[in-house]
Write an enzyme that holds these catalytic residues in place. Structure first.
Site, PDB file in Angstrom:
ATOM      1  CG  HIS A 159      -2.075  -1.018   1.235  1.00 54.04           C
ATOM      2  ND1 HIS A 159      -1.736  -2.470   1.883  1.00 54.04           N
ATOM      3  CD2 HIS A 159      -3.091  -1.262   0.459  1.00 54.04           C
ATOM      4  CE1 HIS A 159      -2.649  -3.102   1.700  1.00 54.04           C
ATOM      5  NE2 HIS A 159      -3.490  -2.650   0.718  1.00 54.04           N
ATOM      6  CG  HIS A 206      -3.843  -5.933  -3.265  1.00 56.38           C
ATOM      7  ND1 HIS A 206      -3.613  -4.477  -3.626  1.00 56.38           N
ATOM      8  CD2 HIS A 206      -4.275  -5.970  -2.045  1.00 56.38           C
ATOM      9  CE1 HIS A 206      -3.833  -4.059  -2.691  1.00 56.38           C
ATOM     10  NE2 HIS A 206      -4.292  -4.656  -1.757  1.00 56.38           N
ATOM     11  CB  CYS A 214     -11.627  -5.359   4.287  1.00 57.89           C
ATOM     12  SG  CYS A 214     -13.025  -4.272   3.724  1.00 57.89           S
ATOM     13  CG  HIS A 244      -5.352  -8.319   1.880  1.00 57.23           C
ATOM     14  ND1 HIS A 244      -5.096  -7.546   2.823  1.00 57.23           N
ATOM     15  CD2 HIS A 244      -5.005  -7.348   0.792  1.00 57.23           C
ATOM     16  CE1 HIS A 244      -4.978  -6.160   2.562  1.00 57.23           C
ATOM     17  NE2 HIS A 244      -5.202  -6.078   1.160  1.00 57.23           N
ATOM     18  CD  GLU A 270      -9.797  -7.540  10.668  1.00 54.78           C
ATOM     19  OE1 GLU A 270     -10.826  -6.594  10.677  1.00 54.78           O
ATOM     20  OE2 GLU A 270      -9.235  -7.620   9.519  1.00 54.78           O
ATOM     21  CE1 TYR A 330     -10.981   0.338  -2.319  1.00 51.66           C
ATOM     22  CE2 TYR A 330     -11.605  -2.057  -2.396  1.00 51.66           C
ATOM     23  CZ  TYR A 330     -10.818  -0.862  -1.694  1.00 51.66           C
ATOM     24  OH  TYR A 330     -10.120  -1.330  -0.734  1.00 51.66           O
ATOM     25  CD  GLU A 386      -6.616  -0.722   0.488  1.00 52.94           C
ATOM     26  OE1 GLU A 386      -6.243  -1.243  -0.482  1.00 52.94           O
ATOM     27  OE2 GLU A 386      -6.614  -0.846   1.599  1.00 52.94           O
ATOM     28  CD  GLU A 395      -8.247  -4.092  -1.131  1.00 56.84           C
ATOM     29  OE1 GLU A 395      -7.612  -4.443  -0.211  1.00 56.84           O
ATOM     30  OE2 GLU A 395      -9.436  -4.173  -0.847  1.00 56.84           O
ATOM     31  CD1 TRP A 434     -14.757  -1.546   1.615  1.00 54.80           C
ATOM     32  CD2 TRP A 434     -13.064  -0.042   1.620  1.00 54.80           C
ATOM     33  NE1 TRP A 434     -14.034  -1.451   2.983  1.00 54.80           N
ATOM     34  CE2 TRP A 434     -13.087  -0.369   2.908  1.00 54.80           C
ATOM     35  CE3 TRP A 434     -12.193   1.078   1.211  1.00 54.80           C
ATOM     36  CZ2 TRP A 434     -12.294  -0.130   3.767  1.00 54.80           C
ATOM     37  CZ3 TRP A 434     -11.198   1.359   2.261  1.00 54.80           C
ATOM     38  CH2 TRP A 434     -11.357   0.950   3.657  1.00 54.80           C
TER      39      TRP A 434
END
Length: 196
Positions: free
Chosen positions: A26, A33, A68, A70, A88, A105, A115, A117, A162
């Site tokens: 980032h 990604h 959110c 990865h 989280e 986005y 961002e 992604e 997003w």
């Protein structure tokens, strides 16, 4: 010492083109990604909103969807959703369903941080209350889906970029989030398809 977490880099068609350490991805020129967004619901159809921790690189302190993250290289997206919701928010997931398989986005912060992604969207249903991990989440709140969606659609609710793009697509699927049609996993980007 554990090795750094890597993310999957993708081309515009969603094909994997390599990996990179998450800590380096980032910046002002963030490469596309693979990621995911999830919207957590209880059995009453309330959505769990989260406020991002204040030390996050991107959109610190912003209210957003539930979680959110990865996927790790080779990790199925649905498994990544379950893993991150536990990490989280301390949540045990009853079900995870793919809803928007090809959402993508790009958003730029005022300071130039980007961002970028390819970010399939999932619905997760849970019982029990969230226990936020302060490293990731500042606070949480449950809200009826209809009022949350109306606030996003009207522009009255300050929400992550997003989520602002995702909510209209989710609203188009019908008023009851627990009845949204589940998408075919074959519609996922190639980088997110199970390795056979």
């Amino acid at each position: 010492m554990t090795s750094p977490e890597h993310v999957v880099l993708v081309d515009v068609e969603g094909n994997p083109i390599g990996t990179a350490p998450k800590s380096t991805v980032h910046g002002a020129d963030t490469p596309l990604h693979l990621a995911f967004s999830s919207y957590v619901f209880d059995r009453q159809g309330r959505v769990l909103l989260s406020r991002r921790a204040g030390h996050k690189l991107t959109w610190p302190d912003a209210w957003t969807n539930s979680c959110c993250g990865h996927p790790l290289p080779g990790e199925p997206l649905s498994s990544a959703v379950v893993r991150r919701l536990a990490f989280e928010l301390g949540l045990v997931v009853e079900s995870v369903d793919l809803i928007l398989p090809r959402f993508a986005y790009r958003a730029v912060m005022d300071n130039g941080m980007v961002e970028h992604e390819l970010c399939p969207v999932y619905r997760a249903v849970v019982t029990g209350e969230a226990v936020p991990n302060a490293e990731e989440v500042g606070e949480v709140r449950w809200e009826p889906w209809a009022s949350f969606a109306a606030g996003v659609m009207s522009g009255e609710l300050d929400i992550s970029p997003w989520a602002r793009e995702q909510v209209p697509q989710l609203v188009a699927l019908g008023p009851d989030p627990l009845a949204w049609p589940v998408a075919d996993p074959a519609a996922l980007p190639p980088a997110a398809l199970p390795v056979s």
